[in-house]
Design an enzyme around this catalytic site. Sequence first.
Site: not given
Ligand SMILES: Cc1cc2nc3c(=O)[nH]c(=O)nc-3n(C[C@H](O)[C@H](O)[C@H](O)COP(=O)(O)OP(=O)(O)OC[C@H]3O[C@@H](n4cnc5c(N)ncnc54)[C@H](O)[C@@H]3O)c2cc1C
Lengths: 377, 396
Positions: B115, B118, B150, B233, B366
Site C-alpha cells: 500500500q 503514507s 510494509s 483496513e 488518536e
Molecule cells: C508498522 C507500520 C506499518 C505501516 N505500513 C504502512 C503501509 O504499508 N502503507 C502505508 O501507506 N502506510 C503504512 N504505515 C504508516 C501509517 O499509516 C502512518 O504512520 C499513520 O497513519 C500515522 O501517520 P504519521 O506516522 O505521519 O503520524 P502523524 O500523522 O505525524 O502523527 C503524529 C502524532 O500526532 C497524532 N495526530 C495526528 N493527527 C491527529 C489528530 N487529528 N488528532 C489527534 N492526534 C493526531 C497522531 O496520533 C500521532 O500520535 C505503517 C506504519 C507502521 C507503524
Amino acid sequence: MTAPNQSAATPDLLYSEAEEDLRSAVRSLLADRAGAPAVTAAAESGTPYDPRLWKALATGIGAAGLLVPETLGGQGASHREAAVVLEELGRGVTPAPFLTSAVAATGTLLALEAEDGPVAALLAELASGRTTAVLAVPFATPPSGALTGAVAASAGVLDGTVRGVADAVAADVLLVPTAEGLYEVRTAGDAVALEPLVALDLTRPLAAVTLAGATGTLLADAAAADGAVRHGLLTGAGLLASEQLGLAEWCLTETVRYTRERHQFNRPVGSFQSLKHRMAQLWLQVVSARAAARNAADALATGSPDAPLAVAVAQAYCSKAAVHAAEECVQLHGGIGMTWEHPAHLYLKRAKADSIAYGTAGSHLGTVAGLAEIPAP
Amino acid sequence: MTTAPDADEVRRRTRDLLSAYPPATTERTAFLRARFDAGLAWVHYPAGLGGLDAPRSLQPVVDAALAAAGAPGNDPRRIGIGLGMAAPTILGFGTDEQKRRFLRPLWAGEEVWCQLFSEPGAGSDLAALGTRAVRDGSDWVVDGQKVWTSSAHVARWAILIARTDPDLPKHRGISYFICDMTDPGVEVRPLRQITGEAEFNEVFLTGVRIPDSRRLGPVGEGWKVAQTTLMNERVSIGGARIPREGGMIGPVSRTWRERPELRTHDLHQRLLTLWVEAEVARLTGERLRQQLVAGQPGPEGSGMKLAFARLNQEISGLEVELLGQEGLLYGDWTMRRPELVDFTGRDAGYRYLRSKGNSIEGGTSEVLLNIVAERVLGLPAEPRNDKDVAWKDLSR
Ligand SMILES: Cc1cc2nc3c(=O)[nH]c(=O)nc-3n(C[C@H](O)[C@H](O)[C@H](O)COP(=O)(O)OP(=O)(O)OC[C@H]3O[C@@H](n4cnc5c(N)ncnc54)[C@H](O)[C@@H]3O)c2cc1C
C-alpha cells in the site's frame, strides 16, 4: 499446567426478537412511570418503591416470574430475558426489587429443584408478584463468600442480626442461611425487626435484619442450602452485569447529548478533542461490557459449566465500566453534574454500590485467578 | 434470474471441490486456484470472481468444511493488504478487465500487494500527500516518495494514491492507481525499525509510467476510492474467531503457570486484570462476528483495533517485566527483511516493541478515537481550515 478449558458451545451474544420485545415493553412502562424526577422524589421518601410500578412490572409484564417454570405459574423464560429487564432497570436507575427478589432469591429457590412442598409453594408466590423475598445475607457477599454465622437456628427458632441486606424493607419473606440449613422467615411477625440504614445508593434500600426468636420453615438442609445460596448469588452477580451495562449506556448517551448542546468558548464542549476521546473510550467500554454481560447471561441460561468464569469476568469488567461511565458523566456535565436536581448522582451512587454488590471486582478477579489457573504467588 | 445459492448448495460445491482436488495430494496454490474458480474464495463476491453472489454469512460454512477436511488455506500474512484492502477496492471500483487480472493471483497468494499511501509529509493527514501523477498520452508519469510501506520488498503490485491536480483543495485532486512494483523508476529501500529488522520500507518513485488502464475510479476521485480501502483496513481486524487465550495473553499466561519463581503480587493483579480485558475483547469480537453473520453489522468494528492495540501493548509490556532478569535480554538485533510478519512466534521483547506499531499503523489510536466520536457518537467534527484551500497553497 494447561490452559483453562474452552467450553464447547459458542455463546449466543446477540438479542433475540422476543428479548427486544420484552425490552420495549419494560422501557415504555418505565418511561410512563419512573422518570428521573420520580426516582429522586421516591428516594427521599420513606418508601423507595412505588408499589404500583412494581405491580405493573411484576404482574403486568410478568417480570417477577421470568425465571420460574410455567408449571409453578411463572414465565419459564431464561436468564437472557431477565438480563434484558435489568438493562432497562439500570438505564432508569429504577427502584424495584427485581434483582434481589426475582433473580437472586428466586435463583436460590430454583437451585433446590423442588417440584412440590414449601419451596415450590414459595416460588409460585414469588412468580405471582404479590410476594417478594430477599436473601438475608449482606448485599456485598460474593458467590464464594461466607454465608452462615450471623443467625443461629435451634429447632426452627432463629436469632441473630444481619446487616446490609438489600431490599429487606420491601420484602415479605427472608431466606435465611444458617448452620442448620436454609429457613424461610416471614417479615410480618413481631420477632423480625427491620432497621433501615442510610445507604449510599438512594435507589436500593439497605436494612439491618434482626431475628429475635423468629420462627422459620426449613427449606433445605445445610449441604443443599450452601449450594443453592451460592447459585442464587452467582445468578445475582451474573445478571447485575446487565444492570451495570444499562446504567453505563445511559451515562454515555446522556453525556454525549449534553456535551453536544452545552457551549463554551463559542463551541459545543463536545467538539473538544480531549472530551471526544474520553467519550469514545467510554463507548468502547460499553460495547465490551455488553459482550461480557451477554456472555454471563447466556452461560447462566444454558447452565454452562463456564458460568462461574463468565460471571466473574463480567463482574470484574462491568463493575469498573459502570463506575467509570458514571464518574465521567458527572465530570463532563460540569457544575450541573454535582447538583441534586440532575440525575447523574443517582447513577454514580448506584454504580458505586453495584461495584460492591455480590462481591467487588477484586474478589471476582480472585475467582478468575482460580478458574483460569493464574495462581497467586 | 437465478436465485442466490443457499447453504446446501454451498456445501455441495465444497464437497465437489474436495473430491476433485483432494487436499492430501493437491499442491497449495493449485488448490487455492481451484477454490477461487469454484466460487468458494469469498462467497459474497460475484460469480466468476471467486464468489457466488451468496450471502456473506455462508462463508463460515465453507471455511468450516474445508478446515475439517484439512484443506490448505491461504496464508493471511501473505495476503493481508491484498485481501483486506486491494481486493474490496478493485471489486468496488475496478474495470472487468482489472478484476479478472488481479483477484485470482491475489487470492492464491501468488502475488503479494503493498500500500503506497503514507508519505513523509502526510500520514494521519493522508489527503495532504504530494506524490505527483502527470498525464502523458495514455500513461501517467509518477514522481514522489512513499514511506513506512510494509512488504514493499516482496510485493508484486501496489495500490497507490497520487496528486493529479494541485490547484484543487487537497481531497479533490487525488487519483488512485495500481502500480507495478517491477517497473523502472520504482526503488524500494529497507527502513529499519524499532525491532531491529526492516518489515517496512521507503519507496522512491521516479518517472514511473503507469498506463491509464491501471487507474481505479475516475480521475480526481481517488480520495473516495481510498475511503473504501481504509474502511476495509479497519474493519478487517476483529471479526476473526479466536479461542480463549488465543491472543497475546496466551504466552504470558503460560509463562506464569510454568514459572512460579517469577510471580509477584503486583504482577498477579495486573495480569488478572489484563486476562479479563483480553477475554472481554475476545467476546466483543465474537459478538461483532455474530452480528455480521446475522446481517446486522455493528459499529464495534471501529473499536476493536483500538482495544487490541492497547491490550497488546500492555500485555507484552507486562511480560517483559515478568521475565525480570531475562527481560533484560533481546532475541536478535540483526537487520533482516522478513517476508512474513510473525507476531506471536517471537520473544517477549520483540512483541513489546512490535506492538508499539499497533496504535500507529492503519490509522493511529488518536485518529480512530476521532472517528468513533464523530461517526458513532455523532459528536461535532474538529474545526478545519484546510477544506477550501487549493492543495498547493496549504502550509507545510
Ligand atoms: C508498522 C507500520 C506499518 C505501516 N505500513 C504502512 C503501509 O504499508 N502503507 C502505508 O501507506 N502506510 C503504512 N504505515 C504508516 C501509517 O499509516 C502512518 O504512520 C499513520 O497513519 C500515522 O501517520 P504519521 O506516522 O505521519 O503520524 P502523524 O500523522 O505525524 O502523527 C503524529 C502524532 O500526532 C497524532 N495526530 C495526528 N493527527 C491527529 C489528530 N487529528 N488528532 C489527534 N492526534 C493526531 C497522531 O496520533 C500521532 O500520535 C505503517 C506504519 C507502521 C507503524
